[in-house]
Motif scaffolding. Structure first.
Motif, PDB file in Angstrom:
ATOM      1  N   ILE A  71     -53.798  12.311 -30.891  1.00 63.45           N
ATOM      2  CA  ILE A  71     -54.099  12.939 -32.185  1.00 63.45           C
ATOM      3  C   ILE A  71     -55.609  13.134 -32.250  1.00 63.45           C
ATOM      4  O   ILE A  71     -56.381  12.187 -32.030  1.00 63.45           O
ATOM      5  N   LEU A  72     -55.981  14.374 -32.486  1.00 64.47           N
ATOM      6  CA  LEU A  72     -57.410  14.731 -32.518  1.00 64.47           C
ATOM      7  C   LEU A  72     -57.839  14.865 -33.961  1.00 64.47           C
ATOM      8  O   LEU A  72     -57.147  15.517 -34.765  1.00 64.47           O
ATOM      9  N   ILE A  73     -58.962  14.255 -34.278  1.00 63.81           N
ATOM     10  CA  ILE A  73     -59.427  14.219 -35.663  1.00 63.81           C
ATOM     11  C   ILE A  73     -60.914  14.542 -35.718  1.00 63.81           C
ATOM     12  O   ILE A  73     -61.676  14.105 -34.853  1.00 63.81           O
ATOM     13  N   VAL A  74     -61.314  15.276 -36.734  1.00 64.23           N
ATOM     14  CA  VAL A  74     -62.746  15.401 -37.036  1.00 64.23           C
ATOM     15  C   VAL A  74     -62.989  14.704 -38.376  1.00 64.23           C
ATOM     16  O   VAL A  74     -62.285  14.968 -39.360  1.00 64.23           O
ATOM     17  N   LEU A  75     -63.949  13.803 -38.374  1.00 66.52           N
ATOM     18  CA  LEU A  75     -64.316  13.055 -39.576  1.00 66.52           C
ATOM     19  C   LEU A  75     -65.715  13.460 -39.998  1.00 66.52           C
ATOM     20  O   LEU A  75     -66.575  13.728 -39.150  1.00 66.52           O
ATOM     21  N   GLU A  76     -65.937  13.442 -41.299  1.00 63.26           N
ATOM     22  CA  GLU A  76     -67.246  13.817 -41.839  1.00 63.26           C
ATOM     23  C   GLU A  76     -67.735  12.683 -42.727  1.00 63.26           C
ATOM     24  O   GLU A  76     -66.944  12.051 -43.437  1.00 63.26           O
ATOM     25  N   GLY A  77     -69.036  12.454 -42.691  1.00 66.97           N
ATOM     26  CA  GLY A  77     -69.612  11.431 -43.566  1.00 66.97           C
ATOM     27  C   GLY A  77     -71.061  11.184 -43.215  1.00 66.97           C
ATOM     28  O   GLY A  77     -71.565  11.679 -42.193  1.00 66.97           O
ATOM     29  N   ARG A  78     -71.714  10.408 -44.046  1.00 66.51           N
ATOM     30  CA  ARG A  78     -73.120  10.058 -43.808  1.00 66.51           C
ATOM     31  C   ARG A  78     -73.203   9.184 -42.553  1.00 66.51           C
ATOM     32  O   ARG A  78     -72.529   8.164 -42.473  1.00 66.51           O
ATOM     33  N   ARG A  79     -73.997   9.608 -41.589  1.00 71.59           N
ATOM     34  CA  ARG A  79     -74.201   8.903 -40.313  1.00 71.59           C
ATOM     35  C   ARG A  79     -72.873   8.542 -39.644  1.00 71.59           C
ATOM     36  O   ARG A  79     -72.688   7.443 -39.111  1.00 71.59           O
ATOM     37  N   VAL A  80     -71.940   9.490 -39.705  1.00 69.14           N
ATOM     38  CA  VAL A  80     -70.556   9.201 -39.295  1.00 69.14           C
ATOM     39  C   VAL A  80     -70.424   8.837 -37.807  1.00 69.14           C
ATOM     40  O   VAL A  80     -69.562   8.019 -37.453  1.00 69.14           O
ATOM     41  N   VAL A  81     -71.262   9.410 -36.947  1.00 68.42           N
ATOM     42  CA  VAL A  81     -71.132   9.112 -35.509  1.00 68.42           C
ATOM     43  C   VAL A  81     -71.335   7.621 -35.271  1.00 68.42           C
ATOM     44  O   VAL A  81     -70.508   6.940 -34.648  1.00 68.42           O
ATOM     45  N   GLU A  82     -72.437   7.104 -35.820  1.00 62.38           N
ATOM     46  CA  GLU A  82     -72.761   5.687 -35.652  1.00 62.38           C
ATOM     47  C   GLU A  82     -71.727   4.797 -36.363  1.00 62.38           C
ATOM     48  O   GLU A  82     -71.304   3.764 -35.834  1.00 62.38           O
ATOM     49  N   VAL A  83     -71.333   5.209 -37.545  1.00 60.20           N
ATOM     50  CA  VAL A  83     -70.374   4.418 -38.329  1.00 60.20           C
ATOM     51  C   VAL A  83     -69.052   4.269 -37.569  1.00 60.20           C
ATOM     52  O   VAL A  83     -68.499   3.166 -37.455  1.00 60.20           O
ATOM     53  N   VAL A  84     -68.556   5.363 -37.010  1.00 60.51           N
ATOM     54  CA  VAL A  84     -67.248   5.306 -36.328  1.00 60.51           C
ATOM     55  C   VAL A  84     -67.347   4.523 -35.016  1.00 60.51           C
ATOM     56  O   VAL A  84     -66.429   3.788 -34.647  1.00 60.51           O
ATOM     57  N   ARG A  85     -68.473   4.625 -34.312  1.00 52.46           N
ATOM     58  CA  ARG A  85     -68.644   3.802 -33.095  1.00 52.46           C
ATOM     59  C   ARG A  85     -68.602   2.320 -33.461  1.00 52.46           C
ATOM     60  O   ARG A  85     -68.024   1.516 -32.742  1.00 52.46           O
ATOM     61  N   LYS A  86     -69.215   1.976 -34.594  1.00 51.29           N
ATOM     62  CA  LYS A  86     -69.193   0.563 -35.019  1.00 51.29           C
ATOM     63  C   LYS A  86     -67.787   0.133 -35.419  1.00 51.29           C
ATOM     64  O   LYS A  86     -67.357  -0.972 -35.118  1.00 51.29           O
ATOM     65  N   LEU A  87     -67.085   1.015 -36.135  1.00 53.96           N
ATOM     66  CA  LEU A  87     -65.701   0.681 -36.517  1.00 53.96           C
ATOM     67  C   LEU A  87     -64.831   0.507 -35.272  1.00 53.96           C
ATOM     68  O   LEU A  87     -63.924  -0.326 -35.251  1.00 53.96           O
ATOM     69  N   THR A  91     -66.121  -0.989 -25.706  1.00 54.61           N
ATOM     70  CA  THR A  91     -65.021  -0.454 -24.886  1.00 54.61           C
ATOM     71  C   THR A  91     -64.013  -1.528 -24.470  1.00 54.61           C
ATOM     72  O   THR A  91     -62.797  -1.337 -24.598  1.00 54.61           O
ATOM     73  N   GLU A  92     -64.488  -2.630 -23.950  1.00 56.67           N
ATOM     74  CA  GLU A  92     -63.610  -3.706 -23.436  1.00 56.67           C
ATOM     75  C   GLU A  92     -62.968  -4.449 -24.620  1.00 56.67           C
ATOM     76  O   GLU A  92     -63.640  -5.165 -25.369  1.00 56.67           O
ATOM     77  N   GLY A  93     -61.670  -4.255 -24.742  1.00 59.44           N
ATOM     78  CA  GLY A  93     -60.958  -4.814 -25.900  1.00 59.44           C
ATOM     79  C   GLY A  93     -61.073  -6.321 -26.032  1.00 59.44           C
ATOM     80  O   GLY A  93     -61.066  -6.854 -27.145  1.00 59.44           O
ATOM     81  N   THR A  94     -61.193  -7.024 -24.888  1.00 63.60           N
ATOM     82  CA  THR A  94     -61.281  -8.492 -24.960  1.00 63.60           C
ATOM     83  C   THR A  94     -62.647  -8.962 -25.466  1.00 63.60           C
ATOM     84  O   THR A  94     -62.809 -10.121 -25.814  1.00 63.60           O
ATOM     85  N   GLU A  95     -63.622  -8.033 -25.454  1.00 60.78           N
ATOM     86  CA  GLU A  95     -64.963  -8.404 -25.927  1.00 60.78           C
ATOM     87  C   GLU A  95     -65.284  -7.811 -27.301  1.00 60.78           C
ATOM     88  O   GLU A  95     -66.279  -8.186 -27.930  1.00 60.78           O
ATOM     89  N   ALA A  96     -64.455  -6.877 -27.752  1.00 55.36           N
ATOM     90  CA  ALA A  96     -64.726  -6.221 -29.043  1.00 55.36           C
ATOM     91  C   ALA A  96     -64.594  -7.232 -30.176  1.00 55.36           C
ATOM     92  O   ALA A  96     -63.701  -8.088 -30.162  1.00 55.36           O
ATOM     93  N   MET A  97     -65.475  -7.119 -31.145  1.00 51.07           N
ATOM     94  CA  MET A  97     -65.509  -8.082 -32.259  1.00 51.07           C
ATOM     95  C   MET A  97     -64.257  -7.954 -33.133  1.00 51.07           C
ATOM     96  O   MET A  97     -63.861  -6.841 -33.483  1.00 51.07           O
ATOM     97  N   PRO A  98     -63.667  -9.091 -33.512  1.00 47.89           N
ATOM     98  CA  PRO A  98     -62.585  -9.032 -34.497  1.00 47.89           C
ATOM     99  C   PRO A  98     -63.074  -8.285 -35.738  1.00 47.89           C
ATOM    100  O   PRO A  98     -64.235  -8.404 -36.129  1.00 47.89           O
ATOM    101  N   GLY A  99     -62.180  -7.511 -36.329  1.00 47.61           N
ATOM    102  CA  GLY A  99     -62.591  -6.686 -37.473  1.00 47.61           C
ATOM    103  C   GLY A  99     -62.831  -5.248 -37.069  1.00 47.61           C
ATOM    104  O   GLY A  99     -62.729  -4.340 -37.888  1.00 47.61           O
ATOM    105  N   THR A 100     -63.172  -5.035 -35.774  1.00 51.44           N
ATOM    106  CA  THR A 100     -63.273  -3.661 -35.279  1.00 51.44           C
ATOM    107  C   THR A 100     -61.880  -3.201 -34.836  1.00 51.44           C
ATOM    108  O   THR A 100     -60.982  -4.025 -34.642  1.00 51.44           O
TER     109      THR A 100
END
Ligand code: ADP
Length: 154
Positions: A71-87, A91-100
């Motif tokens: 599913i391909l999505i375009v999202l819009e928002g203030r500083r959205v590129v950085e915000v979505v990378r943080k959300l 990359t490595e799921g075993t190292e990604a912070m809980p909550g992401t």
């Protein structure tokens, strides 16, 4: 306002997590401006993952990305590129912070739930790769007034 491309990957569709993922973007206040479902062929994957085509694991990535539609999505928002990378989390799921997204739903370095553009420049190219101008919709989201200050919502 700034835009970014998100690909909800085949693992997410097969696991029935599409709603969970989109829910996180909506709860953050981001605006959906385009969305469609598509099988990604070799050509578009080789273009999209050009930085990985020479890696030994690229065949695995292609097989994974072709196991189901994306599913391909375009999202819009203030500083959205950085915000979505943080959300998304790292990359490595075993190292990604809980909550992401990856921290909560992935145990893999390959099956990573979503793709999210990594810079404003690549977001521009990636949105154009997957969407025509007509497919990006302009509309007024009624909660914009309460999400942003007057100076932030341009
Ligand atoms: P990201 O998706 O976090 O931007 P990359 O651009 O490095 O990360 O990688 C793109 C995608 O390629 C990852 O989301 C994952 O699906 C796959 N990938 C990355 N590294 C590996 C690896 N070492 N082994 C298998 N697949 C990988």
């Amino acid at each position: 306002m700034e835009k970014t491309l998100v690909i909800i990957k085949p693992d997410t569709i097969n696991r029935g997590l599409v709603g969970e993922v989109i829910d996180r973007f909506e709860r953050k206040g981001l605006k959906l401006v385009a969305m469609k479902m598509q099988h990604l062929d070799d050509k578009i994957l080789e273009e999209h993952y050009a930085h990985l085509v020479d890696k030994p694991f690229f065949t695995g990535i292609k097989q994974f990305m072709q196991r189901a539609p994306s599913i391909l999505i375009v999202l819009e928002g203030r500083r959205v590129v950085e915000v979505v990378r943080k959300l998304a989390g790292v990359t490595e799921g075993t190292e990604a912070m809980p909550g992401t997204i990856r921290g909560d739903f992935s145990l893999s370095v390959q099956n990573t739930i979503i793709h999210a553009s990594d810079s404003v420049e690549s977001a521009g190219k990636e949105v154009e790769r997957f969407f025509t101008k007509k497919e990006i919709l302009e509309w007024d989201k009624i909660d914009t007034e309460v999400i942003y200050s007057d100076t932030e919502k341009e």
